[in-house]
Scaffold this motif. Structure first.
Motif, short mmCIF file in Angstrom:
data_model
loop_
_atom_site.label_atom_id
_atom_site.label_comp_id
_atom_site.label_asym_id
_atom_site.label_seq_id
_atom_site.Cartn_x
_atom_site.Cartn_y
_atom_site.Cartn_z
N ASP A 27 55.01 30.05 -25.53
CA ASP A 27 53.95 30.91 -24.98
C ASP A 27 52.62 30.16 -24.94
OD1 ASP A 27 55.45 33.10 -24.39
OD2 ASP A 27 55.03 34.16 -26.26
N GLY A 28 52.36 29.40 -26.01
CA GLY A 28 51.11 28.64 -26.06
C GLY A 28 51.03 27.58 -24.96
N VAL A 29 52.16 26.91 -24.74
CA VAL A 29 52.20 25.90 -23.66
C VAL A 29 51.97 26.56 -22.30
CG1 VAL A 29 53.67 24.24 -22.46
CG2 VAL A 29 53.69 24.34 -24.96
N GLY A 30 52.63 27.71 -22.10
CA GLY A 30 52.43 28.43 -20.85
C GLY A 30 51.00 28.89 -20.66
N PHE A 31 50.38 29.33 -21.76
CA PHE A 31 48.98 29.77 -21.72
C PHE A 31 48.07 28.62 -21.30
CE2 PHE A 31 44.94 30.24 -24.09
CZ PHE A 31 44.47 31.40 -23.49
N LEU A 32 48.26 27.45 -21.90
CA LEU A 32 47.44 26.28 -21.55
C LEU A 32 47.69 25.86 -20.10
CD1 LEU A 32 47.82 24.14 -24.80
CD2 LEU A 32 45.84 25.49 -24.07
N ALA A 33 48.94 25.95 -19.66
CA ALA A 33 49.26 25.59 -18.28
C ALA A 33 48.55 26.51 -17.29
CB ALA A 33 50.77 25.65 -18.06
N SER A 34 48.47 27.81 -17.62
CA SER A 34 47.80 28.75 -16.72
C SER A 34 46.31 28.45 -16.65
CB SER A 34 48.03 30.19 -17.19
OG SER A 34 47.38 30.45 -18.42
N ILE A 35 45.71 28.03 -17.76
CA ILE A 35 44.29 27.68 -17.77
C ILE A 35 44.04 26.47 -16.87
CG2 ILE A 35 42.42 26.77 -19.21
CD1 ILE A 35 43.36 28.53 -21.45
N VAL A 36 44.92 25.48 -16.96
CA VAL A 36 44.79 24.30 -16.11
C VAL A 36 44.96 24.68 -14.64
CG1 VAL A 36 45.79 22.06 -15.53
CG2 VAL A 36 45.56 22.73 -17.93
N ALA A 37 45.95 25.53 -14.35
CA ALA A 37 46.21 25.95 -12.97
C ALA A 37 45.01 26.67 -12.37
CB ALA A 37 47.45 26.84 -12.93
N LEU A 38 44.31 27.46 -13.20
CA LEU A 38 43.18 28.25 -12.71
C LEU A 38 41.99 27.37 -12.31
CD1 LEU A 38 43.32 31.26 -15.17
CD2 LEU A 38 43.47 31.38 -12.68
N GLN A 39 42.02 26.11 -12.69
CA GLN A 39 40.94 25.22 -12.28
C GLN A 39 40.96 24.96 -10.77
OE1 GLN A 39 38.47 23.55 -14.52
NE2 GLN A 39 39.16 25.40 -15.55
N GLN A 40 42.15 25.09 -10.14
CA GLN A 40 42.28 24.77 -8.73
C GLN A 40 42.91 25.88 -7.89
OE1 GLN A 40 41.12 22.19 -7.03
NE2 GLN A 40 40.19 21.27 -8.82
N LEU A 41 43.50 26.87 -8.53
CA LEU A 41 44.22 27.91 -7.78
C LEU A 41 43.55 29.27 -7.98
CD1 LEU A 41 47.90 26.89 -8.62
CD2 LEU A 41 46.64 26.47 -6.50
N PRO A 42 43.58 30.14 -6.96
CA PRO A 42 42.93 31.45 -7.06
C PRO A 42 43.59 32.34 -8.09
CG PRO A 42 44.22 31.29 -5.05
CD PRO A 42 44.18 29.91 -5.63
N LEU A 43 42.80 33.27 -8.60
CA LEU A 43 43.28 34.15 -9.66
C LEU A 43 44.44 35.03 -9.22
CD1 LEU A 43 39.76 34.93 -11.01
CD2 LEU A 43 41.67 34.46 -12.53
N PHE A 44 44.41 35.51 -7.97
CA PHE A 44 45.47 36.41 -7.54
C PHE A 44 46.83 35.73 -7.55
CE2 PHE A 44 43.98 34.61 -3.47
CZ PHE A 44 45.17 34.24 -2.86
N LEU A 45 46.85 34.41 -7.36
CA LEU A 45 48.11 33.68 -7.38
C LEU A 45 48.57 33.41 -8.80
CD1 LEU A 45 50.38 32.08 -6.01
CD2 LEU A 45 48.84 30.10 -5.92
N VAL A 46 47.68 32.85 -9.63
CA VAL A 46 48.06 32.48 -10.99
C VAL A 46 48.42 33.70 -11.82
CG1 VAL A 46 47.29 31.37 -13.13
CG2 VAL A 46 46.64 30.40 -10.91
N GLN A 47 47.62 34.78 -11.70
CA GLN A 47 47.90 35.97 -12.49
C GLN A 47 49.20 36.64 -12.08
OE1 GLN A 47 45.80 34.90 -14.81
NE2 GLN A 47 45.70 37.06 -15.37
N ALA A 48 49.53 36.55 -10.80
CA ALA A 48 50.82 37.09 -10.34
C ALA A 48 51.98 36.30 -10.95
CB ALA A 48 50.90 37.06 -8.82
N PHE A 49 51.82 34.98 -11.04
CA PHE A 49 52.85 34.16 -11.67
C PHE A 49 52.98 34.50 -13.16
CE2 PHE A 49 53.05 31.43 -7.97
CZ PHE A 49 54.34 30.90 -8.05
N VAL A 50 51.83 34.73 -13.83
CA VAL A 50 51.86 35.09 -15.24
C VAL A 50 52.61 36.40 -15.44
CG1 VAL A 50 50.45 35.79 -17.21
CG2 VAL A 50 49.76 33.83 -15.82
N ALA A 51 52.30 37.40 -14.61
CA ALA A 51 52.97 38.70 -14.72
C ALA A 51 54.46 38.60 -14.45
CB ALA A 51 52.33 39.69 -13.76
#
Length: 246
Positions: A27-51
């Motif tokens: 979970d921690g690795v996934g959390f860090l990966a989402s933070i990195v992804a948000l540097q370049q990708l819009p929230l609606f995309l990354v948050q949908a992947f998280v959900a």
């Protein structure tokens, strides 16, 4: 862990819960990966992947727990994959719009204020109401984390980033979100908690990203993105039922 006898030592409990510890690390690795992804990708995309992680959970439950998915659940997993494809092809890559330091301080203030909402939820004697408040608090906390990660600027030298309010907003809101989620699961149905948390942490940051942070769709792909977002989130709600222990 709660099924262990009360007289076992903490070392024995730790050994028995090694798989849970592995889960926390993943979970921690996934959390860090989402933070990195948000540097370049819009929230609606990354948050949908998280959900949509609930789809992975449901799929892994088949070989790991021997659970047989219904046709409705299999269709939901397919719908999530389809929705994510639509979102992926419609999202415009790029950094968030520059915001003032006031926005970052606001996020930090929200993260701290959520601690008050957490306290209210914990002190509420009504289990159902407490569950809803705590699940909402968790979703808001994860939402603040996503927004802060989107606007966080890694400075040069890197250690100067420690002075960024956005970084501390991630720490404060993330801590509150994790605690609230755990207590929400203890006081209510896992299905309810998963649905409320996923909805809040996905919809609110996506809206703020589009309105405030300049998240964009590719030209002419706005309807495609809306369909993908709705399909993905709706299918996630269907699969949230798999979180319920029979």
């Amino acid at each position: 862990m709660s099924a262990l006898p009360s007289d076992v030592t903490w070392v024995q409990r730790a050994r028995a819960g090694w798989l849970y510890a592995v889960g926390l690390i993943v979970d921690g690795v996934g959390f860090l990966a989402s933070i990195v992804a948000l540097q370049q990708l819009p929230l609606f995309l990354v948050q949908a992947f998280v959900a949509s992680a609930v789809a992975v959970t449901a799929a892994l439950a088949v070989p790991a727990l021997g659970i047989k998915l219904s046709r409705k659940e299999i269709a939901a997993i397919g719908a999530i994959a389809f929705g994510l494809i639509l979102l992926a092809i419609s999202a415009a890559e790029g950094e968030a719009r520059r915001v003032s330091s006031n926005f970052e301080w606001t996020l930090l203030g929200c993260g701290i204020a959520l601690g008050l909402l957490l306290t209210i939820g914990l002190l509420d004697r009504s289990a159902n109401r407490s569950c809803i408040v705590l699940a909402t608090t968790s979703g808001l906390g994860f939402g603040v984390v996503a927004l802060a990660a989107r606007v966080l600027e890694v400075r040069d030298p890197w250690w100067s980033t420690l002075a960024s309010p956005a970084l501390w907003a991630i720490v404060a809101a993330g801590a509150v979100a994790l605690v609230a989620y755990g207590f929400a699961l203890d006081r209510g149905r896992a299905t309810t908690v998963a649905a409320i948390t996923s909805a809040v942490e996905t919809i609110i940051p996506a809206g703020v990203g589009l309105i405030v942070l300049g998240d964009e769709f590719r030209s002419g792909f706005a309807p495609v993105a809306v369909v993908g977002f709705v399909v993905t989130l709706g299918a996630c709600f269907v699969l949230a039922a798999r979180a319920e222990v029979e």
